[in-house]
Design a protein around this motif. Structure first.
Motif, PDB file in Angstrom:
ATOM      1  N   GLY A   1       0.518  -0.925  -0.179  1.00  0.00           N
ATOM      2  CA  GLY A   1      -0.156  -0.091   0.252  1.00  0.00           C
ATOM      3  C   GLY A   1       0.661   1.264  -0.187  1.00  0.00           C
ATOM      4  O   GLY A   1       0.811   2.055  -1.178  1.00  0.00           O
ATOM      5  N   LYS A   2       1.661   1.311   1.027  1.00  0.00           N
ATOM      6  CA  LYS A   2       2.331   2.558   0.707  1.00  0.00           C
ATOM      7  C   LYS A   2       3.789   2.880   0.219  1.00  0.00           C
ATOM      8  O   LYS A   2       4.027   3.639  -0.411  1.00  0.00           O
ATOM      9  CB  LYS A   2       2.652   2.772   2.595  1.00  0.00           C
ATOM     10  CG  LYS A   2       1.653   2.929   3.243  1.00  0.00           C
ATOM     11  CD  LYS A   2       2.374   3.131   4.802  1.00  0.00           C
ATOM     12  CE  LYS A   2       1.526   3.383   5.941  1.00  0.00           C
ATOM     13  NZ  LYS A   2       0.798   1.829   6.039  1.00  0.00           N
TER      14      LYS A   2
ATOM     15  N   ILE B   1       8.516 -11.402   5.092  1.00  0.00           N
ATOM     16  CA  ILE B   1       8.539 -12.689   5.342  1.00  0.00           C
ATOM     17  C   ILE B   1       8.395 -13.420   3.390  1.00  0.00           C
ATOM     18  O   ILE B   1       7.895 -12.148   2.906  1.00  0.00           O
ATOM     19  CB  ILE B   1       7.176 -12.729   5.740  1.00  0.00           C
ATOM     20  CG1 ILE B   1       7.379 -12.859   7.669  1.00  0.00           C
ATOM     21  CG2 ILE B   1       6.069 -14.386   5.639  1.00  0.00           C
ATOM     22  CD1 ILE B   1       5.697 -12.142   8.394  1.00  0.00           C
TER      23      ILE B   1
ATOM     24  N   PRO C   1      15.321  -6.086   9.335  1.00  0.00           N
ATOM     25  CA  PRO C   1      15.648  -5.163   9.286  1.00  0.00           C
ATOM     26  C   PRO C   1      17.412  -5.297   9.398  1.00  0.00           C
ATOM     27  O   PRO C   1      17.805  -4.529   9.341  1.00  0.00           O
ATOM     28  CB  PRO C   1      14.961  -4.869  10.642  1.00  0.00           C
ATOM     29  CG  PRO C   1      13.610  -5.362  10.294  1.00  0.00           C
ATOM     30  CD  PRO C   1      14.334  -6.990   9.411  1.00  0.00           C
TER      31      PRO C   1
ATOM     32  N   ASP D   1       6.333   0.411   8.895  1.00  0.00           N
ATOM     33  CA  ASP D   1       4.773   0.435   9.039  1.00  0.00           C
ATOM     34  C   ASP D   1       5.498  -0.350   9.866  1.00  0.00           C
ATOM     35  O   ASP D   1       4.725  -1.930   9.024  1.00  0.00           O
ATOM     36  CB  ASP D   1       4.509   1.079   7.834  1.00  0.00           C
ATOM     37  CG  ASP D   1       3.013   0.847   7.344  1.00  0.00           C
ATOM     38  OD1 ASP D   1       2.737   0.850   8.659  1.00  0.00           O
ATOM     39  OD2 ASP D   1       2.185   0.075   6.650  1.00  0.00           O
TER      40      ASP D   1
HETATM   41  N1  SAM Z   1       3.543  -1.065   4.734  1.00  0.00           N
HETATM   42  C1  SAM Z   1       2.496  -2.103   4.485  1.00  0.00           C
HETATM   43  C2  SAM Z   1       1.309  -1.681   3.143  1.00  0.00           C
HETATM   44  O1  SAM Z   1       1.640  -0.354   3.297  1.00  0.00           O
HETATM   45  O2  SAM Z   1       0.693  -2.252   2.970  1.00  0.00           O
HETATM   46  C3  SAM Z   1       2.196  -3.258   5.467  1.00  0.00           C
HETATM   47  C4  SAM Z   1       2.827  -3.408   6.574  1.00  0.00           C
HETATM   48  S1  SAM Z   1       2.244  -4.498   7.822  1.00  0.00           S
HETATM   49  C5  SAM Z   1       1.073  -2.793   8.999  1.00  0.00           C
HETATM   50  C6  SAM Z   1       3.640  -4.805   9.139  1.00  0.00           C
HETATM   51  C7  SAM Z   1       4.746  -5.678   7.889  1.00  0.00           C
HETATM   52  O3  SAM Z   1       5.861  -5.953   8.858  1.00  0.00           O
HETATM   53  C8  SAM Z   1       4.172  -6.793   7.451  1.00  0.00           C
HETATM   54  O4  SAM Z   1       4.216  -6.758   6.245  1.00  0.00           O
HETATM   55  C9  SAM Z   1       4.436  -7.802   7.972  1.00  0.00           C
HETATM   56  O5  SAM Z   1       5.167  -9.044   7.540  1.00  0.00           O
HETATM   57  C10 SAM Z   1       6.419  -7.561   8.649  1.00  0.00           C
HETATM   58  N2  SAM Z   1       6.822  -8.090   9.723  1.00  0.00           N
HETATM   59  C11 SAM Z   1       6.420  -8.798  10.377  1.00  0.00           C
HETATM   60  N3  SAM Z   1       7.666  -9.221  11.113  1.00  0.00           N
HETATM   61  C12 SAM Z   1       8.564  -8.297  10.425  1.00  0.00           C
HETATM   62  C13 SAM Z   1       9.986  -7.498  11.527  1.00  0.00           C
HETATM   63  N4  SAM Z   1      10.561  -8.939  12.384  1.00  0.00           N
HETATM   64  N5  SAM Z   1      10.639  -6.962  10.719  1.00  0.00           N
HETATM   65  C14 SAM Z   1      10.056  -6.541  10.219  1.00  0.00           C
HETATM   66  N6  SAM Z   1       9.224  -6.394   9.291  1.00  0.00           N
HETATM   67  C15 SAM Z   1       7.992  -7.522   9.696  1.00  0.00           C
END
Ligand code: SAM
Length: 448
Positions: free
Chosen positions: A110-111, A131, A157, A173
């Motif tokens: 999305g972003k 993932i 990260p 995000d």
């Molecule tokens: N930014 C996306 C959008 O606007 O479509 C939505 C992101 S969602 C809120 C958070 C994302 O963080 C997910 O895709 C998830 O798989 C990922 N995530 C999960 N664990 C994480 C980690 N330890 N470090 C970084 N990202 C992680």
């Protein structure tokens, strides 16, 4: 809707007399909103606008997006409205050109697709997702959006420590407890618990610590969540402030938007469903006021296709002079000339899943168009035979089926719906091979 007691007590404390309005808003329908791809579509006539973005619209009802060919053509993205506030942060605080931008937790996109609509062609976006399965969906959505100045990676990260001081903007995000999604996704409520909030908060802190070195001095970190929880928002940002030199950036707000400003030791912006037409959301923008040193060693490793292939492909796209052609296995892709070094850096340091726009694959002597070229905002439609499809034909095409096809030109043709490219077919005169990506075909048997 029964909300968890611990959550209710906390939010009551925060909202005071507004709590009842908040509580009632959870029983209303979630607004349906979409954001158009301005490079493929101009507007959605007669739909109400999302006030903090040039590209967002509210729809009166939720259509069956699966059966809209224009959805598959990347002309719009279905996105919750509050999240579109990211546009204000970029418009108000990020105005230079040639930027390196990282969207760290980017799936499903999305972003990232929004950022691509806001940055100039001299800037590059790296969309990362840890993932793997979600990184695949992210790559698909980015591909459909059609911008060549993008890279998709699948990294933790921590891996970004290998690229110190590279980014002008980093968006985190963060994965969160999802309190802001209780209305839209009631499952978020079942997964909520104080323990999970603590887990999320410490994970977010770790993500911030891991990615901070990759931000340039004076670069901007945008931190957002879809939760109201102070442990995950204010407290994490306070922690950042206590451990690093930072400046919180304030935003100009139109009071009619209903956005709530947090303005104490940290600054941020809260979205509540009883005040805005959108879901719960939090966003903050922070300037880094300390330096990070690091040297990026760049080797040239990406190979280029033959001159002949490059000449052929030059006629396929607009602004060809601003791109370099590269080859990976049998695939040829374009990437902005100005950002070649970033392509090399990312390729050498991260798990790169998708780079630029893949125009074609080379099969023996043949240059075969790839789906991404049909989705590209740079495709030269005039260069190809095109076939405009009816709605029924378009759905059959997207199911990867064939339909009646007589006395047509032979060879690769671009199929369009309402003038927008949907993909490629190979015409054999009185029938055709459907080249729509097999994994993306519409599979549901429900009637349109
Ligand atoms: N930014 C996306 C959008 O606007 O479509 C939505 C992101 S969602 C809120 C958070 C994302 O963080 C997910 O895709 C998830 O798989 C990922 N995530 C999960 N664990 C994480 C980690 N330890 N470090 C970084 N990202 C992680």
């Amino acid at each position: 809707m029964t909300i968890p007691d611990e959550f209710e007590n906390k939010i009551k404390e925060k909202l005071g007399s507004e709590f009842n309005a908040f509580r009632e808003s959870l029983n209303e329908h979630s607004p349906v909103s979409v954001r158009i791809n301005p490079r493929k579509r101009n507007s959605i006539p007669s739909a109400d606008r999302v006030p903090w973005t040039e590209f967002g619209y509210y729809l009166n009802e939720r259509p069956k997006f699966t059966f809209d060919p224009l959805f598959h053509a990347g002309t719009y993205y279905v996105q919750e409205a509050s999240s579109m506030f990211l546009e204000q942060v970029l418009r108000q605080h990020v105005n230079s050109t040639g930027l390196n931008i990282l969207d760290l937790s980017a799936a499903p996109g999305g972003k990232s697709t929004h950022i691509l609509s806001l940055i100039d062609v001299e800037s590059i976006l790296i969309s990362n997702e840890v993932i793997r399965a979600r990184a695949t969906i992210l790559a698909e959505n980015i591909l459909k959006w059609g911008h060549p100045n993008s890279l998709v990676t699948n990294n933790d990260p921590k891996d970004f420590e290998r690229l110190p001081g590279l980014f002008d903007v980093i968006l985190v995000d963060a994965p969160c407890s999802g309190e802001g999604l209780f209305r839209k996704e009631p499952d978020a409520m079942n997964e909520w618990s104080p323990d999970n909030v603590n887990l999320c908060a410490s994970r977010q802190k770790r993500i911030l610590a891991d990615v901070w070195p990759a931000l340039k001095e004076n670069g901007i970190l945008v931190y957002s969540t879809c939760t109201y929880n102070e442990k995950e928002n204010e407290e994490n940002l306070l922690w950042l402030q206590q451990n690093h030199a930072v400046e919180f950036l304030r935003m100009r707000l139109d009071p009619a938007w209903g956005v709530v400003e947090v303005n104490n030791a940290i600054k941020g912006y809260r979205f509540y469903p009883h005040r805005v037409k959108g879901e719960g959301f939090f966003i903050s923008a922070i300037r880094k006021k300390e330096s990070t040193t690091g040297i990026h060693k760049i080797k040239k490793t990406v190979t280029t296709p033959s001159k002949k292939v490059q000449e052929t492909l030059t006629s396929w796209i607009s602004r060809a002079e601003t791109f370099d052609f590269f080859q990976h296995q049998e695939y040829v892709f374009i990437f902005p000339k100005a950002k070649n070094e970033i392509l090399e850096l990312v390729k050498q340091n991260l798990r790169l899943g998708q780079a630029g726009t893949t125009l074609a694959s080379l099969k023996h002597d043949k240059v075969v168009p790839e789906h991404a070229s049909a989705m590209s905002i740079h495709i030269n439609k005039e260069n190809f035979d095109t076939a405009e499809l009816s709605f029924d034909e378009a759905i059959q095409y997207l199911r990867r089926e064939t339909f009646s096809w007589t006395d047509k030109e032979r060879g690769f043709q671009l199929v369009t719906f309402e003038g927008v490219p949907l993909g490629w077919i190979n015409s054999l005169g009185n029938r055709f091979n459907n080249l729509y990506p097999i994994d993306w075909r519409i599979r549901t048997n429900l009637k349109v």
